[in-house]
Design a protein around this motif. Sequence first.
Motif, PDB file in Angstrom:
ATOM      1  N   LEU A 256       0.835  -1.205   0.000  1.00  0.00           N
ATOM      2  CA  LEU A 256       0.000   0.000   0.000  1.00  0.00           C
ATOM      3  C   LEU A 256       0.867   1.252   0.000  1.00  0.00           C
ATOM      4  O   LEU A 256       1.946   1.283   0.599  1.00  0.00           O
ATOM      5  N   ASP A 257       0.364   2.275  -0.637  1.00  0.00           N
ATOM      6  CA  ASP A 257       1.101   3.537  -0.809  1.00  0.00           C
ATOM      7  C   ASP A 257       0.866   4.441   0.400  1.00  0.00           C
ATOM      8  O   ASP A 257      -0.273   4.877   0.647  1.00  0.00           O
ATOM      9  N   ILE A 324       3.268  -1.791   3.719  1.00  0.00           N
ATOM     10  CA  ILE A 324       3.072  -0.352   3.515  1.00  0.00           C
ATOM     11  C   ILE A 324       4.396   0.227   3.063  1.00  0.00           C
ATOM     12  O   ILE A 324       5.386   0.123   3.801  1.00  0.00           O
ATOM     13  N   GLY A 325       4.417   0.776   1.854  1.00  0.00           N
ATOM     14  CA  GLY A 325       5.643   1.358   1.322  1.00  0.00           C
ATOM     15  C   GLY A 325       6.791   0.367   1.305  1.00  0.00           C
ATOM     16  O   GLY A 325       7.935   0.723   1.593  1.00  0.00           O
ATOM     17  N   GLY A 326       6.477  -0.903   1.009  1.00  0.00           N
ATOM     18  CA  GLY A 326       7.514  -1.927   0.898  1.00  0.00           C
ATOM     19  C   GLY A 326       7.848  -2.639   2.193  1.00  0.00           C
ATOM     20  O   GLY A 326       8.556  -3.640   2.180  1.00  0.00           O
ATOM     21  N   ARG A 327       7.349  -2.146   3.329  1.00  0.00           N
ATOM     22  CA  ARG A 327       7.632  -2.797   4.606  1.00  0.00           C
ATOM     23  C   ARG A 327       6.443  -3.656   5.044  1.00  0.00           C
ATOM     24  O   ARG A 327       5.310  -3.144   5.100  1.00  0.00           O
ATOM     25  N   PRO A 328       6.688  -4.912   5.422  1.00  0.00           N
ATOM     26  CA  PRO A 328       5.589  -5.761   5.879  1.00  0.00           C
ATOM     27  C   PRO A 328       4.819  -5.101   7.024  1.00  0.00           C
ATOM     28  O   PRO A 328       5.420  -4.492   7.916  1.00  0.00           O
ATOM     29  N   ALA A 329       3.511  -5.182   6.972  1.00  0.00           N
ATOM     30  CA  ALA A 329       2.672  -4.564   8.007  1.00  0.00           C
ATOM     31  C   ALA A 329       1.990  -5.655   8.826  1.00  0.00           C
ATOM     32  O   ALA A 329       1.582  -6.692   8.287  1.00  0.00           O
ATOM     33  N   GLU A 330       1.849  -5.406  10.128  1.00  0.00           N
ATOM     34  CA  GLU A 330       1.099  -6.338  10.977  1.00  0.00           C
ATOM     35  C   GLU A 330      -0.384  -6.134  10.733  1.00  0.00           C
ATOM     36  O   GLU A 330      -0.882  -5.021  10.906  1.00  0.00           O
ATOM     37  N   PRO A 331      -1.084  -7.178  10.373  1.00  0.00           N
ATOM     38  CA  PRO A 331      -2.528  -6.971  10.241  1.00  0.00           C
ATOM     39  C   PRO A 331      -3.139  -6.629  11.594  1.00  0.00           C
ATOM     40  O   PRO A 331      -2.804  -7.222  12.597  1.00  0.00           O
ATOM     41  N   SER A 332      -4.000  -5.674  11.607  1.00  0.00           N
ATOM     42  CA  SER A 332      -4.754  -5.386  12.824  1.00  0.00           C
ATOM     43  C   SER A 332      -6.215  -5.308  12.399  1.00  0.00           C
ATOM     44  O   SER A 332      -6.564  -5.680  11.301  1.00  0.00           O
ATOM     45  N   GLY A 333      -7.063  -4.852  13.259  1.00  0.00           N
ATOM     46  CA  GLY A 333      -8.473  -4.756  12.896  1.00  0.00           C
ATOM     47  C   GLY A 333      -9.309  -5.569  13.852  1.00  0.00           C
ATOM     48  O   GLY A 333      -8.891  -5.854  14.966  1.00  0.00           O
ATOM     49  N   TRP A 334     -10.500  -5.929  13.419  1.00  0.00           N
ATOM     50  CA  TRP A 334     -11.457  -6.598  14.301  1.00  0.00           C
ATOM     51  C   TRP A 334     -11.273  -8.093  14.245  1.00  0.00           C
ATOM     52  O   TRP A 334     -11.191  -8.657  13.179  1.00  0.00           O
ATOM     53  N   ASP A 335     -11.223  -8.738  15.378  1.00  0.00           N
ATOM     54  CA  ASP A 335     -11.419 -10.178  15.438  1.00  0.00           C
ATOM     55  C   ASP A 335     -12.363 -10.423  16.593  1.00  0.00           C
ATOM     56  O   ASP A 335     -12.026 -10.217  17.754  1.00  0.00           O
ATOM     57  N   HIS A 336     -13.596 -10.830  16.254  1.00  0.00           N
ATOM     58  CA  HIS A 336     -14.622 -10.987  17.291  1.00  0.00           C
ATOM     59  C   HIS A 336     -14.203 -11.966  18.371  1.00  0.00           C
ATOM     60  O   HIS A 336     -14.758 -11.969  19.452  1.00  0.00           O
ATOM     61  N   PHE A 337     -13.252 -12.848  18.049  1.00  0.00           N
ATOM     62  CA  PHE A 337     -12.889 -13.879  19.008  1.00  0.00           C
ATOM     63  C   PHE A 337     -11.502 -13.648  19.595  1.00  0.00           C
ATOM     64  O   PHE A 337     -10.982 -14.488  20.302  1.00  0.00           O
TER      65      PHE A 337
END
Lengths: 339, 339
Positions: A256-257, A324-337
């Motif tokens: 992602l840019d 992001i911009g070539g660097r691996p990103a940790e997924p975050s966001g919602w996990d109901h569990f």
Amino acid sequence: MTDSQRLAARVNEVSERELLERIFPRLAVLGSPILGPGDDAAVLAAPDGRVVVSTDTQTEGQDFRLTWPNGYRTAGADVGWKAAAQNLSDINAMGAVATGMVVSLTLPAETEVAWVEGLADGLVEAIVGLGAPGCTVAGGDLGLGGELSVTVTVLGSLEGRAPVLRSGARPGDVVAVAGKLGTAAAGLALLEHGPRYAGLGEEARGVIRAFCRPRPPLAAGPAAARAGATALMDLSDGLLKDGDRLGRASGVVLDLDPAVLAAHAALLAGPAAAVGAEPLRWVLGGGEDHGLLAAFPPSSHLPEGFTAIGSVVPPAGGPGGVAIGGRPAEPSGWDHFAR
Amino acid sequence: MTDSQRLAARVNEVSERELLERIFPRLAVLGSPILGPGDDAAVLAAPDGRVVVSTDTQTEGQDFRLTWPNGYRTAGADVGWKAAAQNLSDINAMGAVATGMVVSLTLPAETEVAWVEGLADGLVEAIVGLGAPGCTVAGGDLGLGGELSVTVTVLGSLEGRAPVLRSGARPGDVVAVAGKLGTAAAGLALLEHGPRYAGLGEEARGVIRAFCRPRPPLAAGPAAARAGATALMDLSDGLLKDGDRLGRASGVVLDLDPAVLAAHAALLAGPAAAVGAEPLRWVLGGGEDHGLLAAFPPSSHLPEGFTAIGSVVPPAGGPGGVAIGGRPAEPSGWDHFAR
């Protein structure tokens, strides 16, 4: 019972038949399936010999509060709108068009009949307002329970096309999004931690509306399919988390840019200031906007509603994911569990 | 996490992905839809260009208790079986054949993962055990909530036939039923008021099983349609209440034969004695057996599984309804919203 008594009635003060008779006429504006409510099951057209199906439940206390900490009171129409919109979005994310839905309501005994009527109106408002003209409410189920919940199951037609899956993105593809990023999360933050609703200005009310009444871009899914999208999914759990899913399903990395992400974040500066939040976190991790994440072949002309947000690169030995911009990103966001 | 830790795990101790990975393999025995779980929506075949759809929710405390007063503990597989069976019955009642279902689960945080696995197994056991070989579990949704609930939406195919509605019965038709009458109600009475489950004999356990794992006669619905049934519906809320609905929808009276009703009641003499109940009340008012109520043209050869239980007579100036031995009967049975 007179009409004015009925307006004040709670669902345990009327028969199931009376309640259904209050609901069905509100849905009639949507037109008719082959066979609508009232028999053991409904019958819908499936013109190309296949049917797309998705189901989703919203539960009071988990997915919404009837009264939020900032004082906002969730209308029945909000819950109906969101229940419809979430499911319409799943059909959109296959490149399909909704043909009908069935709705199962679980209602606490003290729920006001008028609130339930509002919920029915909200379903209709979303179907009409979001642009799903061929979609009807074909049937449903009513029951009592300790907490309010709404399950919508929506059916759709692929109109002769192949479904667009999460697994088709290829290195070199353009990554694009349609719809909002982080706006619903901004609205949720205001509902949970913001100043009193009554004193809010139009911008703040707008992001709350984005949470309560999300607007999936329903023209964009079929348009993406027609334009040859290689992968498509609903942004319901946050850009990084959903992007990670699409990347893994395709065995690629969505890079992602950062400049585009920052531009999305800048749109949320006002609400972010109101609650002391970092708007980029909303853009990357906020769920429930119900936009679309797509991959298109290199040098595609992106269909209306989509803007480029990055590019697909090889997985570099890993399972695929998001960067992001070539660097691996940790997924975050919602996990109901999640713990 | 080791396998033995996993067996003891609660749903809030695992990620949604882990939970799905424990569930999906259990469903694979059912074969595959065009597109199964894992994308935004599933895709099922709709071979005749129409799809039948019905949805139903079961909620803990309303539709089942996890532990009953007689000590019976509801297994996950019981809830899965019943959720599937109820919905398969609605498809059956249109004269159709199930093609697939989607399942939305709301789970309290402390629900054991093994219980949820059992629920998945119960869905499969019902689909296989009741004879719905073309039916798959195509997808679903998981969420947390304060009370356990399961919403199943099932799709079906009419196989080129017209749906058999509630509204086609005509004076002179034969009224017939397929499946049990009152047996599930007997089971419910034993669960609520009967002696301890551990000490029960096979007959009593059998009626409890009839409540927990109802057996809709899935061959009988399509057979009725092929045999020219004029009306057909699912017996879910009791013979008199459902009969009244069919009679009103058709504008006729279903006149039931008291001798046949008494014969059905006699089959329940043992459980009735155990709780001091009148078994004819179960036959007339008991729900959730999920048999079929049908009308066939005069002098039809009834298809396998159906037995005659009365005849259709003119409405005598009223809206239609149900009678016993020529006398109008008050509909009774379940109304989830009755005071």
